[in-house]
Design a protein around this motif. Structure first.
Motif, PDB file in Angstrom:
ATOM      1  N   THR A  95       0.838  -1.209   0.000  1.00  0.00           N
ATOM      2  CA  THR A  95       0.000   0.000   0.000  1.00  0.00           C
ATOM      3  C   THR A  95       0.870   1.256   0.000  1.00  0.00           C
ATOM      4  O   THR A  95       0.575   2.236   0.676  1.00  0.00           O
ATOM      5  CB  THR A  95      -0.928   0.039   1.240  1.00  0.00           C
ATOM      6  N   CYS A  96       1.979   1.184  -0.740  1.00  0.00           N
ATOM      7  CA  CYS A  96       2.873   2.330  -0.853  1.00  0.00           C
ATOM      8  C   CYS A  96       3.086   2.637  -2.328  1.00  0.00           C
ATOM      9  O   CYS A  96       2.878   1.775  -3.192  1.00  0.00           O
ATOM     10  CB  CYS A  96       4.238   2.026  -0.235  1.00  0.00           C
ATOM     11  N   SER A  97       3.528   3.852  -2.599  1.00  0.00           N
ATOM     12  CA  SER A  97       3.882   4.185  -3.974  1.00  0.00           C
ATOM     13  C   SER A  97       5.284   3.665  -4.266  1.00  0.00           C
ATOM     14  O   SER A  97       6.078   3.435  -3.346  1.00  0.00           O
ATOM     15  CB  SER A  97       3.852   5.698  -4.181  1.00  0.00           C
ATOM     16  N   VAL A  98       5.568   3.479  -5.549  1.00  0.00           N
ATOM     17  CA  VAL A  98       6.901   3.031  -5.935  1.00  0.00           C
ATOM     18  C   VAL A  98       7.947   4.026  -5.461  1.00  0.00           C
ATOM     19  O   VAL A  98       9.026   3.642  -5.007  1.00  0.00           O
ATOM     20  CB  VAL A  98       6.983   2.848  -7.469  1.00  0.00           C
ATOM     21  N   GLY A  99       7.612   5.296  -5.517  1.00  0.00           N
ATOM     22  CA  GLY A  99       8.555   6.324  -5.092  1.00  0.00           C
ATOM     23  C   GLY A  99       8.892   6.236  -3.619  1.00  0.00           C
ATOM     24  O   GLY A  99      10.061   6.326  -3.226  1.00  0.00           O
ATOM     25  N   GLU A 100       7.878   6.029  -2.797  1.00  0.00           N
ATOM     26  CA  GLU A 100       8.121   5.901  -1.357  1.00  0.00           C
ATOM     27  C   GLU A 100       9.026   4.703  -1.068  1.00  0.00           C
ATOM     28  O   GLU A 100       9.970   4.786  -0.281  1.00  0.00           O
ATOM     29  CB  GLU A 100       6.787   5.689  -0.620  1.00  0.00           C
ATOM     30  N   LEU A 101       8.701   3.578  -1.712  1.00  0.00           N
ATOM     31  CA  LEU A 101       9.484   2.366  -1.464  1.00  0.00           C
ATOM     32  C   LEU A 101      10.920   2.549  -1.935  1.00  0.00           C
ATOM     33  O   LEU A 101      11.861   2.105  -1.268  1.00  0.00           O
ATOM     34  CB  LEU A 101       8.843   1.166  -2.180  1.00  0.00           C
ATOM     35  N   LEU A 102      11.083   3.207  -3.069  1.00  0.00           N
ATOM     36  CA  LEU A 102      12.423   3.429  -3.599  1.00  0.00           C
ATOM     37  C   LEU A 102      13.244   4.291  -2.644  1.00  0.00           C
ATOM     38  O   LEU A 102      14.424   4.022  -2.391  1.00  0.00           O
ATOM     39  CB  LEU A 102      12.323   4.103  -4.979  1.00  0.00           C
TER      40      LEU A 102
ATOM     41  N   ALA B 159      17.309  -0.245 -14.868  1.00  0.00           N
ATOM     42  CA  ALA B 159      17.305   0.262 -13.501  1.00  0.00           C
ATOM     43  C   ALA B 159      15.936   0.122 -12.844  1.00  0.00           C
ATOM     44  O   ALA B 159      15.821   0.187 -11.625  1.00  0.00           O
ATOM     45  CB  ALA B 159      17.733   1.723 -13.480  1.00  0.00           C
ATOM     46  N   LEU B 160      14.883  -0.089 -13.640  1.00  0.00           N
ATOM     47  CA  LEU B 160      13.549  -0.206 -13.074  1.00  0.00           C
ATOM     48  C   LEU B 160      13.039  -1.642 -13.089  1.00  0.00           C
ATOM     49  O   LEU B 160      11.903  -1.898 -12.694  1.00  0.00           O
ATOM     50  CB  LEU B 160      12.572   0.706 -13.824  1.00  0.00           C
ATOM     51  N   ASP B 161      13.850  -2.567 -13.584  1.00  0.00           N
ATOM     52  CA  ASP B 161      13.418  -3.970 -13.637  1.00  0.00           C
ATOM     53  C   ASP B 161      13.081  -4.446 -12.226  1.00  0.00           C
ATOM     54  O   ASP B 161      13.949  -4.485 -11.350  1.00  0.00           O
ATOM     55  CB  ASP B 161      14.539  -4.817 -14.235  1.00  0.00           C
ATOM     56  N   PRO B 162      11.813  -4.814 -11.987  1.00  0.00           N
ATOM     57  CA  PRO B 162      11.435  -5.187 -10.617  1.00  0.00           C
ATOM     58  C   PRO B 162      12.014  -6.526 -10.169  1.00  0.00           C
ATOM     59  O   PRO B 162      11.932  -6.851  -8.998  1.00  0.00           O
ATOM     60  CB  PRO B 162       9.903  -5.244 -10.689  1.00  0.00           C
TER      61      PRO B 162
END
Lengths: 151, 151
Positions: A125-132, B6-9
């Motif tokens: 339940t997080c954005s990709v940006g937050e997790l990154l 760089a974005l490959d999950p």
DNA sequence: CGCGATTTAATTGTATGCAATTGATTAGGA
DNA sequence: TCCTAATCAATTGCATACAATTAAATCGCG
């Protein structure tokens, strides 16, 4: 006068290490049903990611990427070999090394694994940006901790 | 066109879970020499922190605070009892419960343990504020992951 | 009150993790 | 070249973790 309870460094709730430890376990529980479909445990999934990125590497290289030693990896890799995911071959160049290569089944499993990161993202339940951002902070902390060990 | 590498999950370096996992291991290695002086492992240290905060609690309460079940705690607590840190007593109120209480030695160990958080802080090379911010973010993530499990 | 459902620890089996040691192989300096 | 040091994987022993099951005790509904 007593220290403010909220700042007591021996309180469980104030320790970053316990936050990391308990978050790791929470991730494990979320991963479990997703990885069960692939027949992998989480550490085995980590090994597969290393091999999907670069195949035919010695045990030592896997250990350096995952921060695991041969005491952990040798039995883990033997189980993965028994499951027909990888093949272990002693190197002819340097007979001290054992090279780990994917089997066709191991290589094919990558397609089924593509669904895993999506499932994790949804559960967070997080954005990709937050997790990154958190990932980068954690890696920085991890590297500082590991650096402190080498002194 | 292929996704940007760089974005490959499925790349190890892009996964927050591996960042958490490997940071937990780094913490463990930093804690090890400090806890060896106390004769504790890291999970045992967590149990001691629970008991230093509130003594005489049932196994279940410890499990809920640490996210561990009886399969982990029962043998761990037996080892701590053998080390004279705690005492296990079946409750007379509810004979299903086993209450965990500190021995005098267990209580006294808290004084020696005060040096531990300082050592960790030093190894982290971070400010208290930075660590506190990360801790709060991690706890929020952990709680979201655990909430996703209950659905 | 009686009895099935729930709760709580303990147990069993499998899979990590790590420290310490071992054995085989390779590297490197005198 | 020879011989010691270093490297690499495997092994051994101990301590988590967790799923699944078991056993005892308590709860709660009829």
């Amino acid at each position: 006068m007593a220290r403010k309870p909220a700042l007591d460094p021996l309180l469980l709730g104030n320790q970053i290490c316990f936050a990391v430890y308990s978050t790791a376990h929470a991730f494990n529980r979320v991963y479990k049903p997703l990885l069960d479909k692939l027949g992998l445990t989480y550490p085995q999934y980590l090994v597969m990611m290393v091999l999907w990125e670069r195949d035919g590497v010695p045990v030592k290289d896997i250990g350096e990427k995952l921060f695991l030693d041969s005491g952990t990896l040798t039995p883990l890799l033997k189980r993965m070999e028994a499951a027909n995911l990888i093949k272990r071959t002693r190197s002819t160049q340097d007979e001290r090394q054992v090279l780990i290569a994917l089997t066709p089944q191991g290589h094919a499993l990558k397609e089924k694994a593509r669904a895993v990161p999506e499932g994790i993202l949804a559960s967070s339940t997080c954005s990709v940006g937050e997790l990154l951002a958190m990932k980068n902070e954690l890696v920085a902390l991890r590297d500082k901790l590991n650096a402190a060990l080498g002194e």
